[in-house]
Design a protein around this motif. Structure first.
Motif, mmCIF file in Angstrom:
data_model
loop_
_atom_site.group_PDB
_atom_site.id
_atom_site.type_symbol
_atom_site.label_atom_id
_atom_site.label_comp_id
_atom_site.label_asym_id
_atom_site.label_seq_id
_atom_site.Cartn_x
_atom_site.Cartn_y
_atom_site.Cartn_z
ATOM 1 N N ALA A 30 0.823 -1.216 0.000
ATOM 2 C CA ALA A 30 0.000 0.000 0.000
ATOM 3 C C ALA A 30 0.857 1.265 0.000
ATOM 4 N N GLY A 34 2.297 6.092 -4.422
ATOM 5 C CA GLY A 34 0.933 6.597 -4.321
ATOM 6 C C GLY A 34 0.786 7.614 -3.204
ATOM 7 N N TYR A 116 4.557 2.898 -13.178
ATOM 8 C CA TYR A 116 5.059 2.983 -11.798
ATOM 9 C C TYR A 116 6.578 2.852 -11.772
ATOM 10 N N PHE A 237 -5.905 3.220 -5.691
ATOM 11 C CA PHE A 237 -4.489 3.084 -6.014
ATOM 12 C C PHE A 237 -3.643 3.015 -4.743
HETATM 13 N N1 PHE Z 1 -0.492 1.236 -3.430
HETATM 14 C C1 PHE Z 1 0.702 1.465 -4.184
HETATM 15 C C2 PHE Z 1 1.169 2.873 -3.895
HETATM 16 O O1 PHE Z 1 0.454 3.636 -3.304
HETATM 17 C C3 PHE Z 1 0.519 1.214 -5.653
HETATM 18 C C4 PHE Z 1 -0.205 -0.061 -5.984
HETATM 19 C C5 PHE Z 1 -1.427 -0.015 -6.650
HETATM 20 C C6 PHE Z 1 0.307 -1.292 -5.608
HETATM 21 C C7 PHE Z 1 -2.129 -1.187 -6.951
HETATM 22 C C8 PHE Z 1 -0.383 -2.454 -5.886
HETATM 23 C C9 PHE Z 1 -1.611 -2.397 -6.543
HETATM 24 O O2 PHE Z 1 2.235 3.259 -4.277
#
Ligand code: PHE
Length: 457
Positions: A30, A34, A116, A237
């Motif tokens: 998580a 993001g 990403y 996200f």
């Molecule tokens: N949650 C991660 C972040 O905030 C991004 C992510 C999204 C990971 C979806 C896994 C699935 O950076």
């Protein structure tokens, strides 16, 4: 418990060593770019307060019940998201079409990781840039031109993106259980400590109050339907929900652990880090006359100013970007894992083969994002550049749709007995709150925001 459910009790690929192990792994997924990169720039683009308030409502009212649904589905299915959704769908309804929800998630993971990894590549570049002392006493213009020269240099960002994918593939080849728990256990406190150091600086920047007001005073006239959709997409996200990453980690969770408590911890941690990042960044933005709506470069153009001015700034900056890179890394692993498990379980591929093929595909796709910050930055269609489109499609469309399907499946399609078995009804009120939000609050809210954004409602 049905026989098939009982048969699957043991995880295929091993389990987390403890509840803490699961919480750490999920928090590792998580907390990432993001929180530090995407949340502040979206809040900035959407006028601050009202966006943030909506985001918080979505995180707790939609994200948390969906996260619990994903974990419970994942633990019950014990497979990759496609097979899990197929098995549980057959078990509950006799139909296998629910597997397409898992399939959408696997595709979404490809799309998200492709951009990403490029942004994560920037953080690697920033480790070296910080170490060189380039930010010492730098002004806003210098910092901005450094950002342009990094993000606009396809060769360099392509190389950092490549390096990041190589280390991500490397960990996925070794299997998720090894190392992940330990890395997060060490990195998460360090990330929070560094953010607190920055917060101390932000408080003395002279614009702290202005930043706090921007972030927390809701001015609803500044929020558009698209902004509400951005807040929804960001809630998904940031919590990693809607694409099967959480489902996958749930598949490795032991029987004994409490799902509601683990999820509540992760959501609280994730939200705190995002808010902390916002509290750090906006005072710096206002103190230096930057534009809060600067877009994806916001973090990279604001934090270096702080590092450049504070005592020990070079050391803190290097540490910060290293930790951010690690945080991105633990998220990237979870983005790849569903696809890798899918190919291992359904095609019988070995883990290295699956990780390599999935990873190389994502790596190649990533070059379109590299180009869209470089030579193709003015090649636009639909919502903007390639990056804008892939970001919009995966986060504002696919994650909400995937999350909606999962929560409807857990709340409406699965029998009450099945979900109660996983969620431990002895938790009593906790179970009832979950079921109520999963059946009504979350699906209705997601549907309203989506319909609102397309102008139907
Ligand atoms: N949650 C991660 C972040 O905030 C991004 C992510 C999204 C990971 C979806 C896994 C699935 O950076």
């Amino acid at each position: 418990m049905s026989e098939r459910a009982a048969e699957r009790r043991r995880s295929l690929h091993g389990e987390w060593t403890s509840r803490l192990g699961f919480i750490l792994a999920l928090a590792g997924s998580a907390v990432g770019l993001g929180n530090i990169w995407r949340f502040p720039y979206l809040a900035g683009e959407n006028g601050g307060g009202a966006f943030v308030l909506l985001y918080l409502l979505f995180v707790f009212g939609i994200g948390l019940p969906i996260m619990m649904s994903e974990v419970l589905v994942g633990r019950r299915g014990r497979r990759n998201p496609v097979t899990t959704m197929r098995l549980l769908g057959e078990e509950e309804t006799g139909k296998s079409a629910w597997r397409f929800v898992g399939g959408l998630g696997v595709v979404t993971g490809f799309l998200i990781l492709s951009f990403y990894s490029v942004i994560a590549g920037w953080t690697v570049a920033y480790v070296f840039e910080s170490a060189s002392g380039a930010f010492r006493n730098a002004g806003a213009e210098t910092v901005e031109s450094i950002f342009q020269s990094i993000s606009g240099n396809e060769l360099a960002t392509g190389a950092w993106h490549t390096l990041f994918m190589v280390v991500t593939i490397g960990v996925v080849v070794l299997g998720v259980e090894q190392g992940l728990e330990r890395a997060v256990r060490f990195m998460m406190p360090l990330l929070i400590a560094l953010l607190l150091v920055l917060l101390g600086y932000a408080m003395t920047s002279g614009s702290f109050i202005e930043g706090v007001v921007f972030l927390f005073e809701p001015r609803f006239d500044e929020l558009t339907a698209e902004g509400a959709l951005d807040a929804l997409g960001q809630a998904f996200f940031s919590l990693s929900v809607g694409m099967g990453a959480v489902m996958m980690y749930g598949a490795y969770l032991s029987e004994k652990e409490s799902i509601p408590r683990s999820c509540a911890w992760v959501v609280a941690m994730d939200t705190s880090v995002a808010l902390l990042a916002g509290l750090v960044i906006f005072p710096i933005v206002f103190a230096n006359g930057l534009d809060p709506a600067a877009g994806p470069g916001l973090v990279f153009q604001s934090l270096p100013l702080a590092f450049g001015q504070m005592a020990g700034g070079v050391v803190f900056a290097v540490l910060f970007f290293i930790v951010l890179m690690f945080a991105a890394w633990t998220s990237a692993i979870s983005l790849m894992e569903p696809a890798v498990a899918y190919f291992m379980e359904t095609r019988g591929w070995t883990r290295p083969k699956a990780a390599l093929l999935v990873g190389v595909t994502i790596w190649l796709l990533g070059f379109l994002t590299v180009m869209s910050f470089g030579a193709w930055s003015d090649v636009t269609f639909w919502n903007g550049t390639w990056f804008d489109n892939i970001d919009y499609l995966s986060n504002n469309v696919f994650l909400p749709l995937g999350g909606l399907a999962i929560v409807v499946f857990a709340g409406w399609v699965m029998a009450r007995n099945s979900t109660a078995e996983e969620l431990d009804p002895s938790a009593g009120r906790g179970y009832r709150i979950w079921r109520w939000t999963a059946r009504y609050v979350a699906p209705i809210a997601v549907a309203l925001v989506l319909l609102n954004a397309v102008g139907i409602f």
